[in-house]
Design a protein around this motif. Structure first.
Motif, mmCIF file in Angstrom:
data_model
loop_
_atom_site.group_PDB
_atom_site.id
_atom_site.type_symbol
_atom_site.label_atom_id
_atom_site.label_comp_id
_atom_site.label_asym_id
_atom_site.label_seq_id
_atom_site.Cartn_x
_atom_site.Cartn_y
_atom_site.Cartn_z
ATOM 1 N N GLU A 41 43.408 39.187 51.631
ATOM 2 C CA GLU A 41 42.247 39.710 50.929
ATOM 3 C C GLU A 41 42.119 39.156 49.527
ATOM 4 O OE1 GLU A 41 39.731 43.355 51.072
ATOM 5 O OE2 GLU A 41 41.576 43.917 52.118
ATOM 6 N N PHE A 42 43.226 38.830 48.904
ATOM 7 C CA PHE A 42 43.183 38.268 47.559
ATOM 8 C C PHE A 42 42.380 36.970 47.563
ATOM 9 C CE2 PHE A 42 44.597 35.551 44.179
ATOM 10 C CZ PHE A 42 44.555 36.386 43.091
ATOM 11 N N THR A 43 42.678 36.110 48.513
ATOM 12 C CA THR A 43 41.972 34.827 48.611
ATOM 13 C C THR A 43 40.501 35.043 48.940
ATOM 14 O OG1 THR A 43 44.024 33.780 49.296
ATOM 15 C CG2 THR A 43 41.992 32.567 49.726
ATOM 16 N N LYS A 44 40.193 36.033 49.767
ATOM 17 C CA LYS A 44 38.797 36.323 50.098
ATOM 18 C C LYS A 44 38.021 36.803 48.878
ATOM 19 C CE LYS A 44 39.776 37.560 54.869
ATOM 20 N NZ LYS A 44 39.879 38.662 55.827
ATOM 21 N N VAL A 45 38.629 37.638 48.061
ATOM 22 C CA VAL A 45 37.952 38.194 46.889
ATOM 23 C C VAL A 45 37.754 37.137 45.808
ATOM 24 C CG1 VAL A 45 38.180 39.825 44.958
ATOM 25 C CG2 VAL A 45 38.685 40.570 47.275
ATOM 26 N N PHE A 46 38.810 36.374 45.489
ATOM 27 C CA PHE A 46 38.748 35.435 44.378
ATOM 28 C C PHE A 46 38.475 33.992 44.779
ATOM 29 C CE2 PHE A 46 41.281 38.910 42.597
ATOM 30 C CZ PHE A 46 40.510 39.175 41.473
ATOM 31 N N GLY A 47 38.644 33.671 46.046
ATOM 32 C CA GLY A 47 38.398 32.306 46.503
ATOM 33 C C GLY A 47 39.476 31.325 46.092
ATOM 34 N N SER A 77 46.171 47.943 44.471
ATOM 35 C CA SER A 77 45.364 47.629 45.649
ATOM 36 C C SER A 77 44.281 46.623 45.294
ATOM 37 C CB SER A 77 44.705 48.896 46.204
ATOM 38 O OG SER A 77 43.694 49.349 45.314
ATOM 39 N N ILE A 78 43.727 45.997 46.306
ATOM 40 C CA ILE A 78 42.638 45.048 46.095
ATOM 41 C C ILE A 78 41.397 45.789 45.608
ATOM 42 C CG2 ILE A 78 41.603 44.990 48.390
ATOM 43 C CD1 ILE A 78 42.459 41.899 46.348
ATOM 44 N N ASP A 79 41.243 47.064 46.018
ATOM 45 C CA ASP A 79 40.112 47.868 45.534
ATOM 46 C C ASP A 79 40.216 48.111 44.036
ATOM 47 O OD1 ASP A 79 38.810 48.060 47.981
ATOM 48 O OD2 ASP A 79 39.926 49.864 48.555
ATOM 49 N N ALA A 80 41.422 48.291 43.533
ATOM 50 C CA ALA A 80 41.614 48.475 42.093
ATOM 51 C C ALA A 80 41.201 47.211 41.342
ATOM 52 C CB ALA A 80 43.062 48.836 41.795
ATOM 53 N N ILE A 81 41.496 46.050 41.907
ATOM 54 C CA ILE A 81 41.077 44.785 41.282
ATOM 55 C C ILE A 81 39.561 44.678 41.323
ATOM 56 C CG2 ILE A 81 41.153 42.264 41.414
ATOM 57 C CD1 ILE A 81 43.974 42.513 42.541
ATOM 58 N N ARG A 82 38.962 45.001 42.458
ATOM 59 C CA ARG A 82 37.495 44.961 42.568
ATOM 60 C C ARG A 82 36.840 45.879 41.543
ATOM 61 N NH1 ARG A 82 38.073 45.396 48.522
ATOM 62 N NH2 ARG A 82 37.821 43.309 49.332
ATOM 63 N N ASN A 83 37.383 47.088 41.388
ATOM 64 C CA ASN A 83 36.829 48.036 40.431
ATOM 65 C C ASN A 83 36.941 47.504 39.003
ATOM 66 O OD1 ASN A 83 36.187 49.804 42.481
ATOM 67 N ND2 ASN A 83 38.034 51.022 42.244
#
Length: 109
Positions: free
Chosen positions: A28-34, A53-59
């Motif tokens: 998911e990290f690669t999907k979010v940041f590319g 979590s990846i949600d915490a990074i998104r927030n």
């Protein structure tokens, strides 16, 4: 660039941080940041390991985007949609909110 004014002068992240990011966030990290976790700087990797979590990074990313927009608007600059941005401002993602507002370019620096 994900981190500004980091404390670690090293460019390459430690193996420990890259491993933790891969374990914690998986693909998911690669999907979010590319980007792959291996491509992060040392400061970026150390910062991102602090998230649970990846949600915490998104927030945090969403909050940072809102803060950037607020600061730019206070200076009379609005961010352009990537789909409609063109010309010299396309790479910055900003456009003047008023015709008389000039955004500095690389040549000005």
């Amino acid at each position: 660039m994900l981190v500004n004014a980091g404390r670690n002068p090293a460019l390459v992240p430690g193996e420990k941080f890259v491993r933790l990011i891969k374990e914690r966030f998986d693909d998911e990290f690669t999907k979010v940041f590319g980007i792959e976790p291996d491509a992060l700087t040392a400061n970026e990797a150390e910062y991102l390991v602090g998230f649970k979590s990846i949600d915490a990074i998104r927030n945090r990313l969403a909050a940072a985007e809102q803060e950037i927009d607020r600061r730019l608007r206070s200076k009379g600059i609005t961010r352009a949609s990537e789909a409609t941005a063109s010309g010299a401002h396309a790479d910055k993602g900003v456009t003047p909110s008023e015709p008389g507002v000039r955004i500095p370019t690389q040549r000005d620096r």
